[in-house]
Write a protein that holds these residues in place. Sequence first.
Motif, mmCIF file in Angstrom:
data_model
loop_
_atom_site.group_PDB
_atom_site.id
_atom_site.type_symbol
_atom_site.label_atom_id
_atom_site.label_comp_id
_atom_site.label_asym_id
_atom_site.label_seq_id
_atom_site.Cartn_x
_atom_site.Cartn_y
_atom_site.Cartn_z
ATOM 1 N N ALA A 214 31.947 27.845 36.128
ATOM 2 C CA ALA A 214 31.419 26.497 36.375
ATOM 3 C C ALA A 214 31.967 25.501 35.365
ATOM 4 C CB ALA A 214 29.888 26.505 36.347
ATOM 5 N N LEU A 215 33.268 25.518 35.165
ATOM 6 C CA LEU A 215 33.928 24.619 34.235
ATOM 7 C C LEU A 215 34.678 23.531 34.993
ATOM 8 C CD1 LEU A 215 35.425 27.200 31.691
ATOM 9 C CD2 LEU A 215 33.382 25.785 31.400
ATOM 10 N N PRO A 216 34.844 22.370 34.419
ATOM 11 C CA PRO A 216 35.647 21.322 35.064
ATOM 12 C C PRO A 216 37.119 21.705 35.049
ATOM 13 C CG PRO A 216 34.975 20.629 32.865
ATOM 14 C CD PRO A 216 34.242 21.905 33.144
ATOM 15 N N PRO A 217 37.925 21.162 35.938
ATOM 16 C CA PRO A 217 39.355 21.484 35.958
ATOM 17 C C PRO A 217 40.035 21.110 34.648
ATOM 18 C CG PRO A 217 38.698 20.361 37.979
ATOM 19 C CD PRO A 217 37.535 20.246 37.041
ATOM 20 N N ALA A 218 41.001 21.937 34.270
ATOM 21 C CA ALA A 218 41.750 21.668 33.049
ATOM 22 C C ALA A 218 42.685 20.484 33.258
ATOM 23 C CB ALA A 218 42.548 22.901 32.636
ATOM 24 N N ARG A 219 43.135 19.889 32.187
ATOM 25 C CA ARG A 219 44.013 18.740 32.261
ATOM 26 C C ARG A 219 45.436 19.171 32.592
ATOM 27 N NH1 ARG A 219 42.012 15.053 27.066
ATOM 28 N NH2 ARG A 219 39.818 14.829 27.749
ATOM 29 N N TRP A 220 46.236 18.211 33.005
ATOM 30 C CA TRP A 220 47.577 18.513 33.503
ATOM 31 C C TRP A 220 48.484 19.073 32.409
ATOM 32 C CZ3 TRP A 220 51.768 16.233 31.238
ATOM 33 C CH2 TRP A 220 51.522 15.122 30.429
ATOM 34 N N HIS A 221 48.256 18.706 31.154
ATOM 35 C CA HIS A 221 49.176 19.152 30.110
ATOM 36 C C HIS A 221 48.975 20.619 29.730
ATOM 37 C CE1 HIS A 221 45.902 19.021 27.155
ATOM 38 N NE2 HIS A 221 45.588 17.814 27.642
ATOM 39 N N THR A 222 48.039 21.305 30.409
ATOM 40 C CA THR A 222 47.859 22.735 30.161
ATOM 41 C C THR A 222 48.694 23.592 31.109
ATOM 42 O OG1 THR A 222 45.945 22.794 31.652
ATOM 43 C CG2 THR A 222 45.514 22.325 29.331
ATOM 44 N N MET A 223 49.624 22.989 31.845
ATOM 45 C CA MET A 223 50.427 23.758 32.803
ATOM 46 C C MET A 223 51.332 24.770 32.117
ATOM 47 S SD MET A 223 51.470 20.902 35.674
ATOM 48 C CE MET A 223 52.416 22.152 36.528
ATOM 49 N N TRP A 224 51.630 24.577 30.842
ATOM 50 C CA TRP A 224 52.459 25.550 30.139
ATOM 51 C C TRP A 224 51.776 26.917 30.099
ATOM 52 C CZ3 TRP A 224 50.483 28.027 25.915
ATOM 53 C CH2 TRP A 224 49.374 27.450 25.293
ATOM 54 N N ARG A 225 50.467 26.925 30.184
ATOM 55 C CA ARG A 225 49.742 28.201 30.198
ATOM 56 C C ARG A 225 50.058 29.006 31.461
ATOM 57 N NH1 ARG A 225 45.315 28.262 26.527
ATOM 58 N NH2 ARG A 225 45.102 26.281 25.408
ATOM 59 N N HIS A 226 50.315 28.329 32.570
ATOM 60 C CA HIS A 226 50.671 29.038 33.793
ATOM 61 C C HIS A 226 52.024 29.729 33.643
ATOM 62 C CE1 HIS A 226 48.224 25.542 35.748
ATOM 63 N NE2 HIS A 226 47.457 26.379 35.104
ATOM 64 N N VAL A 227 52.964 29.079 32.977
ATOM 65 C CA VAL A 227 54.287 29.673 32.766
ATOM 66 C C VAL A 227 54.180 30.906 31.878
ATOM 67 C CG1 VAL A 227 56.617 29.235 31.923
ATOM 68 C CG2 VAL A 227 55.343 27.399 33.056
ATOM 69 N N VAL A 228 53.423 30.785 30.798
ATOM 70 C CA VAL A 228 53.254 31.927 29.884
ATOM 71 C C VAL A 228 52.557 33.078 30.600
ATOM 72 C CG1 VAL A 228 52.157 32.677 27.741
ATOM 73 C CG2 VAL A 228 53.253 30.435 27.860
ATOM 74 N N TRP A 229 51.525 32.749 31.375
ATOM 75 C CA TRP A 229 50.795 33.799 32.086
ATOM 76 C C TRP A 229 51.686 34.507 33.097
ATOM 77 C CZ3 TRP A 229 49.317 34.415 37.267
ATOM 78 C CH2 TRP A 229 48.389 35.428 37.509
ATOM 79 N N LEU A 230 52.505 33.770 33.818
ATOM 80 C CA LEU A 230 53.397 34.367 34.804
ATOM 81 C C LEU A 230 54.415 35.279 34.138
ATOM 82 C CD1 LEU A 230 54.363 34.511 37.763
ATOM 83 C CD2 LEU A 230 55.832 32.544 37.272
ATOM 84 N N ALA A 231 54.980 34.855 33.010
ATOM 85 C CA ALA A 231 55.957 35.683 32.307
ATOM 86 C C ALA A 231 55.328 36.978 31.814
ATOM 87 C CB ALA A 231 56.562 34.900 31.141
#
Length: 279
Positions: free
Chosen positions: A137-154
């Motif tokens: 139940a958290l609000p959406p993260a801000r756009w500048h956290t997209m680097w976390r998606h790249v790290v997670w995918l790698a």
Amino acid sequence: MPPAPDTPDDGGPARPGRRPLRPPHRLPTSLIGLAWNRGREMELMHRAMGFAALSFLTLVPLLVVVAAADLGSGEGFARWLVQGLGVSEVPEGEIEQLFGVPGRALQRTTALGLAALAAFGVTFGSAVQTGYERVWALPPARWHTMWRHVVWLAVLVAVLLLFVTTPSPAESSALETALVTVGDTTGVFLFFWWSQRLLLCGRIRWRALAPGAAATALGLLGLRVFSQFVFSPLIASSAVTYGPFGTVLILQSWLVGVGFVVYGGALVGRLVHEQRGRP
């Protein structure tokens, strides 16, 4: 002198002419009841189906190319699915036939196509992050956290590469199989523990995320055992009845199960953490 007004019942015997007060309505406080209600609120099954659709459209093509580039294995993405499903020899042949020759997939992939696949994989990471945010139940993260998606995918691709290099249980002794299973379960626990912390941008403490990671690891282990007895014969029979489409249908159903375990494990972890924190 007029009679005194009625006072609230103090738990003593009921007086003549008075109706005993009914106990207040109790909400379901059991873990199963809370999990059912929370799962309906966050539309758990719909999110699991979205997880399967996105993973098949965005993540699987990227993993096909990455698995083909793995010179140590050389068996391609089919080997990854066989390890994850734990299927027998006949379904293994159907899966290998479905995904073709690994070298051909690598030769026909251009740099632009690989970049597009990576971008689609990042979109998949964003979807997983949204699911975790709904769980907590958290609000959406801000756009500048997209680097976390790249790290997670790698890290996800690296974990899958490490997983596929482990010996198959069918080729090992009972002791080796037990050790490999414990090692795989521990690795899955650490990965999803870290994944929740990363994708939730550190807004939830490590201690609160541990039960969800444990539930996800145990759920995926149970799904793998379930696949050996259910999905493995279904792949063989569906391939005969429907051809390659039957194999795709069973694989898609398996991915729905994976998504249900990923989100459901996080949800169970939150409920366990809340129950543990209650006096």
